[in-house]
Design a protein around this motif. Sequence first.
Motif, PDB file in Angstrom:
ATOM      1  N   LYS A  44       0.807  -1.225   0.000  1.00 62.36           N
ATOM      2  CA  LYS A  44       0.000   0.000   0.000  1.00 62.36           C
ATOM      3  C   LYS A  44       0.843   1.280   0.000  1.00 62.36           C
ATOM      4  CE  LYS A  44      -3.781  -2.185   2.581  1.00 62.36           C
ATOM      5  NZ  LYS A  44      -4.500  -2.194   3.878  1.00 62.36           N
ATOM      6  N   LYS A  45       1.965   1.227   0.726  1.00 60.40           N
ATOM      7  CA  LYS A  45       2.755   2.451   0.861  1.00 60.40           C
ATOM      8  C   LYS A  45       4.208   2.125   1.196  1.00 60.40           C
ATOM      9  CE  LYS A  45       0.133   5.835   2.375  1.00 60.40           C
ATOM     10  NZ  LYS A  45      -0.062   6.735   1.204  1.00 60.40           N
ATOM     11  N   VAL A  46       5.100   3.010   0.737  1.00 58.67           N
ATOM     12  CA  VAL A  46       6.521   2.894   1.067  1.00 58.67           C
ATOM     13  C   VAL A  46       6.915   4.100   1.906  1.00 58.67           C
ATOM     14  CG1 VAL A  46       8.884   2.829   0.150  1.00 58.67           C
ATOM     15  CG2 VAL A  46       7.050   1.619  -1.046  1.00 58.67           C
ATOM     16  N   ILE A  47       7.615   3.849   3.010  1.00 60.73           N
ATOM     17  CA  ILE A  47       8.100   4.943   3.862  1.00 60.73           C
ATOM     18  C   ILE A  47       9.611   5.002   3.690  1.00 60.73           C
ATOM     19  CG2 ILE A  47       8.295   5.816   6.218  1.00 60.73           C
ATOM     20  CD1 ILE A  47       5.712   3.190   5.675  1.00 60.73           C
ATOM     21  N   THR A 107      12.406  11.827   0.238  1.00 62.83           N
ATOM     22  CA  THR A 107      11.132  12.570   0.233  1.00 62.83           C
ATOM     23  C   THR A 107      10.033  11.729  -0.404  1.00 62.83           C
ATOM     24  OG1 THR A 107      11.779  13.575  -1.873  1.00 62.83           O
ATOM     25  CG2 THR A 107      12.256  14.826   0.139  1.00 62.83           C
ATOM     26  N   GLY A 108       8.793  12.138  -0.169  1.00 64.47           N
ATOM     27  CA  GLY A 108       7.642  11.412  -0.680  1.00 64.47           C
ATOM     28  C   GLY A 108       7.426  11.636  -2.168  1.00 64.47           C
ATOM     29  N   SER A 109       6.504  10.859  -2.734  1.00 66.78           N
ATOM     30  CA  SER A 109       6.167  10.991  -4.159  1.00 66.78           C
ATOM     31  C   SER A 109       4.876  11.790  -4.316  1.00 66.78           C
ATOM     32  CB  SER A 109       5.997   9.603  -4.785  1.00 66.78           C
ATOM     33  OG  SER A 109       4.946   8.887  -4.144  1.00 66.78           O
ATOM     34  N   ALA A 110       4.682  12.314  -5.496  1.00 66.03           N
ATOM     35  CA  ALA A 110       3.500  13.161  -5.767  1.00 66.03           C
ATOM     36  C   ALA A 110       2.194  12.393  -5.578  1.00 66.03           C
ATOM     37  CB  ALA A 110       3.595  13.717  -7.185  1.00 66.03           C
ATOM     38  N   ASP A 111       2.194  11.105  -5.914  1.00 63.95           N
ATOM     39  CA  ASP A 111       0.946  10.331  -5.809  1.00 63.95           C
ATOM     40  C   ASP A 111       0.701   9.766  -4.409  1.00 63.95           C
ATOM     41  OD1 ASP A 111       2.808   8.311  -5.631  1.00 63.95           O
ATOM     42  OD2 ASP A 111       2.007   7.104  -7.283  1.00 63.95           O
ATOM     43  N   GLY A 112       1.647  10.010  -3.475  1.00 65.31           N
ATOM     44  CA  GLY A 112       1.439   9.580  -2.097  1.00 65.31           C
ATOM     45  C   GLY A 112       1.818   8.131  -1.808  1.00 65.31           C
ATOM     46  N   TRP A 113       2.258   7.378  -2.845  1.00 70.12           N
ATOM     47  CA  TRP A 113       2.643   5.978  -2.606  1.00 70.12           C
ATOM     48  C   TRP A 113       3.905   5.918  -1.747  1.00 70.12           C
ATOM     49  CZ3 TRP A 113       6.415   2.283  -4.812  1.00 70.12           C
ATOM     50  CH2 TRP A 113       6.084   0.943  -4.534  1.00 70.12           C
ATOM     51  N   VAL A 114       4.774   6.913  -1.898  1.00 62.11           N
ATOM     52  CA  VAL A 114       5.980   7.038  -1.068  1.00 62.11           C
ATOM     53  C   VAL A 114       5.815   8.241  -0.156  1.00 62.11           C
ATOM     54  CG1 VAL A 114       8.488   7.349  -1.062  1.00 62.11           C
ATOM     55  CG2 VAL A 114       7.408   6.086  -2.931  1.00 62.11           C
TER      56      VAL A 114
END
Length: 604
Positions: A133-136, A141-148
Amino acid sequence: MANKQNSVSELFLHRITSTPDNVGIIGRRNNQWYELTWKQIGERVKKIACGLRSLGLEKGARCSILSGTRPEWVIVDMAILTATGATTTIYPSNTPPECSYIINDSGSVFCFAENDTQLKKLIEERPNMPGLKKVIVIDGTGSADGWVISLNDLETKGIQWDKDNPGLYEKDAKAVGPDDLATLIYTSGTTGNPKGVMLTHSNWVYEGEALGEMGIMSPQDKQYLFLPLAHSFAKVMELAFIALGVPTVIDGDVDTLVDNLMTTKPTVMGAVPRIFEKVYNKVVTGAREGGGVKFAIFQWSLGVGRQVSALRQKGQEPTGLLLMKNNIAHKLVFSKLQAKFGGQIKYFISGGAPLSREIAEFFHAAGILVLEGYGLTETSAASYVNRPNQFRFGTVGLPVPGTEVRIAADGEILLKGKGVMRGYYNLPAATAEALEPDGWFHTGDIGEVDKDGFLRITDRKKDIIVTAGGKNIAPQNIENTLKTRSTYISQVVIHGDKRNFCVALVTINEETTGKWAKDHGISYSGYADLASKPQVKDLIWKTFEEVNKELASYETIKKIHLLDHDLTIETGELTPTMKVKRRVVEKRYQSVLDAFYGETLAKL
């Protein structure tokens, strides 16, 4: 042995509340060392754990950690467990498809990635990991789509979740049970996909407290932890320092290990035999190159040290003239070696692979005790270990309190106790094959227990060579002897199963062999060129001839081939704990091995 706490979560909460102001972790950031108290560690763990809860982490759900050894690894691990999840470990050396396999097989819903290098693997495999579901990302920094998302962003979410759900974090963390899944560690199989070993909270609590009971570590010690935390050996050292409150330096950078040891001055450290082999080769080569008086002093000191070691192995101490000689040897030689490890080391703990008796005795002669232990991922790493005041070189020591042993009719070691795994994840047939209904685990290792209860490992059952003539050969002991006898040899893989005689694939130590070549007027352009020189092969063969004289005729090595590179983790020929992947090496050089025997057939 009664456990005071039921789970790792409870163990951790007890640690941060009972010794909040004590130093728990020493880390390094931008080449600057820093300390974290247990209170500070607890605060950060809580923020990350609450952040996971804000993302919807459910009890028992798996979270993967794809990172090298660093303080955040332990902090994230404790956060996953106190958030009622379970940790899946992934080596930073794993390839993108290997990461994808582990994440999918474990059913991991979240993955912590160390940096952009590790994150890139996950992004590449994203289409193949629909359940992630998600990578931390720890550093990034995070990705634009929120997956990271970044670890900082997760902590911010955690602060808000804790405000919205006061007291729920502690309540749920304390409710984690002893039989709940804590860790999924994937064993690196030489054939087929790795198997996920299910280890419970009870397994780890048992291990941590057992190490305390044996007097291996105490809060007065300082541990240095550099081993890959994805491996069970490092995991048990992690649990030990939390259970016992031992301040621990956590830094996985092997390149700066010696400098870091001199700076941090630890008293205890776990390491794999390859580290001791490299130090031994460097010390012996350096002394030999010193020549003349320097080498004579080294040999004299080592002779004195061996006499002292022999006494101490019997529980006695040197007196009179021998004590005086040992003090001189310490001042002239041994203190310099001890200084390389920081000067405060009480003992090392060796595990992950067999340690040569000669190496252990060399270090003991130099005043450095190496305690060899034994266990498997399936037994939570520590099943046997030599004690500081009860050790026997050439063995893996005595059983950890609460562990039982049985030697099967064919010599296989069977283990039973609180450290034994629940089973292999989603593999009931493999579990049934390894684990008997009454709890006895088949280790796959061959060994024997002496009259005093010390266990000696002979070899891996699957590695035993059965020659065409029906003779059994344990290759590891011979390989270790060869590596110890020659500073020019790096690795040896003996081959001979179902063959008429044994042969060996050999890699050279480029540093020592290169120096020898230059001293003998032999020029070369690189590793492969050096290994191809007939003079180098002759040099290596001399050691084989020496060792062959000590072996039974059917054990002797008849021919050798020098490989054009050393075996490494990167080439896929060593495990992350630097054990040789025997089957991989044999398969890769099948044509070389076949040629040895083809020549024989042609002559016949």
